[in-house]
Design a protein around this motif. Sequence first.
Motif, PDB file in Angstrom:
ATOM      1  N   UNK A 134       0.810  -1.212   0.000  1.00 52.53           N
ATOM      2  CA  UNK A 134       0.000   0.000   0.000  1.00 52.53           C
ATOM      3  C   UNK A 134       0.844   1.263   0.000  1.00 52.53           C
ATOM      4  N   UNK A 135       0.221   2.369  -0.366  1.00 49.79           N
ATOM      5  CA  UNK A 135       0.937   3.638  -0.509  1.00 49.79           C
ATOM      6  C   UNK A 135       1.204   4.323   0.825  1.00 49.79           C
ATOM      7  N   UNK A 136       0.431   3.986   1.862  1.00 49.73           N
ATOM      8  CA  UNK A 136       0.530   4.711   3.129  1.00 49.73           C
ATOM      9  C   UNK A 136       1.917   4.598   3.762  1.00 49.73           C
ATOM     10  N   UNK A 137       2.579   3.458   3.589  1.00 52.92           N
ATOM     11  CA  UNK A 137       3.909   3.265   4.160  1.00 52.92           C
ATOM     12  C   UNK A 137       4.905   4.293   3.626  1.00 52.92           C
ATOM     13  N   UNK A 138       4.663   4.757   2.404  1.00 50.65           N
ATOM     14  CA  UNK A 138       5.618   5.666   1.755  1.00 50.65           C
ATOM     15  C   UNK A 138       5.130   7.112   1.737  1.00 50.65           C
ATOM     16  N   UNK A 139       3.847   7.322   2.019  1.00 52.92           N
ATOM     17  CA  UNK A 139       3.329   8.686   2.076  1.00 52.92           C
ATOM     18  C   UNK A 139       3.916   9.464   3.252  1.00 52.92           C
ATOM     19  N   UNK A 140       4.423   8.740   4.251  1.00 52.90           N
ATOM     20  CA  UNK A 140       5.006   9.405   5.424  1.00 52.90           C
ATOM     21  C   UNK A 140       6.425   9.909   5.149  1.00 52.90           C
ATOM     22  N   UNK A 141       7.006   9.534   4.003  1.00 53.59           N
ATOM     23  CA  UNK A 141       8.374   9.951   3.686  1.00 53.59           C
ATOM     24  C   UNK A 141       8.405  11.407   3.230  1.00 53.59           C
ATOM     25  N   UNK A 142       9.509  12.120   3.486  1.00 54.48           N
ATOM     26  CA  UNK A 142       9.643  13.509   3.015  1.00 54.48           C
ATOM     27  C   UNK A 142       9.694  13.579   1.490  1.00 54.48           C
ATOM     28  N   UNK A 143       9.307  14.715   0.973  1.00 55.61           N
ATOM     29  CA  UNK A 143       9.351  14.949  -0.471  1.00 55.61           C
ATOM     30  C   UNK A 143      10.761  14.742  -1.022  1.00 55.61           C
ATOM     31  N   UNK A 144      11.767  15.182  -0.276  1.00 53.25           N
ATOM     32  CA  UNK A 144      13.160  15.073  -0.735  1.00 53.25           C
ATOM     33  C   UNK A 144      13.584  13.627  -0.967  1.00 53.25           C
ATOM     34  N   UNK A 145      13.013  12.689  -0.206  1.00 53.16           N
ATOM     35  CA  UNK A 145      13.327  11.273  -0.402  1.00 53.16           C
ATOM     36  C   UNK A 145      12.641  10.740  -1.658  1.00 53.16           C
ATOM     37  N   UNK A 146      11.369  11.068  -1.798  1.00 47.51           N
ATOM     38  CA  UNK A 146      10.577  10.554  -2.919  1.00 47.51           C
ATOM     39  C   UNK A 146      11.073  11.090  -4.257  1.00 47.51           C
ATOM     40  N   UNK A 147      11.608  12.297  -4.255  1.00 45.69           N
ATOM     41  CA  UNK A 147      12.082  12.910  -5.496  1.00 45.69           C
ATOM     42  C   UNK A 147      13.275  12.174  -6.099  1.00 45.69           C
ATOM     43  N   UNK A 148      13.965  11.366  -5.302  1.00 47.11           N
ATOM     44  CA  UNK A 148      15.163  10.668  -5.794  1.00 47.11           C
ATOM     45  C   UNK A 148      14.828   9.504  -6.727  1.00 47.11           C
TER      46      UNK A 148
END
Length: 474
Positions: free
Chosen positions: A84-98
């Motif tokens: 599910x997406x919820x596990x990763x929605x808690x990550x900062x934008x700077x992490x996801x942008x990589x």
Amino acid sequence: MKKKIILLAATLCLNVAASTDVAWDYLRKSQGSVKYYPSVIQNLVKEKLYFASIPYIKELLARGKNLNSRELDSLIDEVVTNVGVKQFEVLPVSFLEKSKAPTLKYILAKKYFRKSDFPKALKELNGTIPSGHPSKAFALFLEGSIFSVTKKYSSAIKAYEECISKSESTDNRGSVNRKRQLSINRDYCIVGKARAHFSQGKYELANLDYLDLSKSSHIWPEILFEEAWNGFYMRDYNRTLGKLVTYNSPFLSFIFNPEIDVLRSLTYMELCLWQDTLKVVDEFYAKNEKSHREIESFLKKHGKDYKYFYLLAKSKMKGKESGNELLNRMLSSISRDPTFREMFDFFQTGRDEFEVINKLPKSQIKNILKLNLKEALLLQRNLVGAYVRKQLHLGWHQVRKTFLDMSYIKLEVLARRKESLYSPDLSMNRGRGDIRNLKRTDKQYFWNFNGEFWADELGDYVFSLKSECSGNAL
């Protein structure tokens, strides 16, 4: 036969052990870096240890630099699909942008959407998620939502139509969760199109769009209320009341939406049926006032105890009732909510990974995987609990707002009633339920509804009341 089953089980256990041993070798090679984490993740995903792989993905996103790998993107997509997406929605934008993984780009777009940074959200949706990728259907729904919020309704309708088509055509073989997700996504896109037409004031088109939503849909019970509002704006008050009466069915007793009573009372008021209006208002107060006060104390008492709220919802799913009827209705609604069910089901499947890990030979990697899995599942449980808590707070505020709305309606009724007493055209001859007041097509028939419901009759009811407003008949 038993020997074959035992032999097969032993072979599977050896295969898992081999993959985890390889993962352990890569972990040791890493020596505190994340250089070999993609290989660690690959071997864990190979054995469907999705939750156990989450900490390595998050660490890679936090500390990694060059993550441009199609193979890694594919691994991340597979993990997100199964946890599910919820596990990763808690990550900062700077992490996801990589990462260029389409599922993470979709999550990143959702974060921008919540921040009302719509240009960045659209950029992530359009520039990085391939048309053939499974997450494209969900991206199109988000795109339609962005256009709706920014009042670009023609673009929104186009996005929703493409979303419907993509949701129906996307390959969902081998995944029950994905099949259900796509089905719900398609239905929300159908509703999104109706909402866009409604926002444009095109109520007839909106009505047709709502009819495209199957009554077997997971979301139809909650959307019936929107259909009723659409009928209200069309000034078809009998149809509005007909749709709202469906909520009296025992089959929809799990629905919690206090605004249903607000719309019902407003509709009676538009028909100048003052006694009916005040009856709805008074019954709402009598039914909810005490329970509402108790829930306020209950929520303050348990604060942010996410484990408690998770267990509360879980016990409700098992049929356990509290002493507060309003709280019971809230929990019934939450436990049927598609978002809650998805998060809850992922948590249950994640727990199955313990069985796989427990069968491994005693080793350091076994202990590490158990700790990783426990960490990921604790977060998932708390995410579920936090969602339950949030929905209960929202429900409490909804009821509070409804009390205010009902007070205004009561005052408005008194004012209108006073005005109508001086009207020379006022008719004192009150007829109820006259078939002549019905607007009916050849495909609709008259049924003298007495309050009973059958399993196959959650239908499109229409009342036959005549307006008692001076000089105004339906």
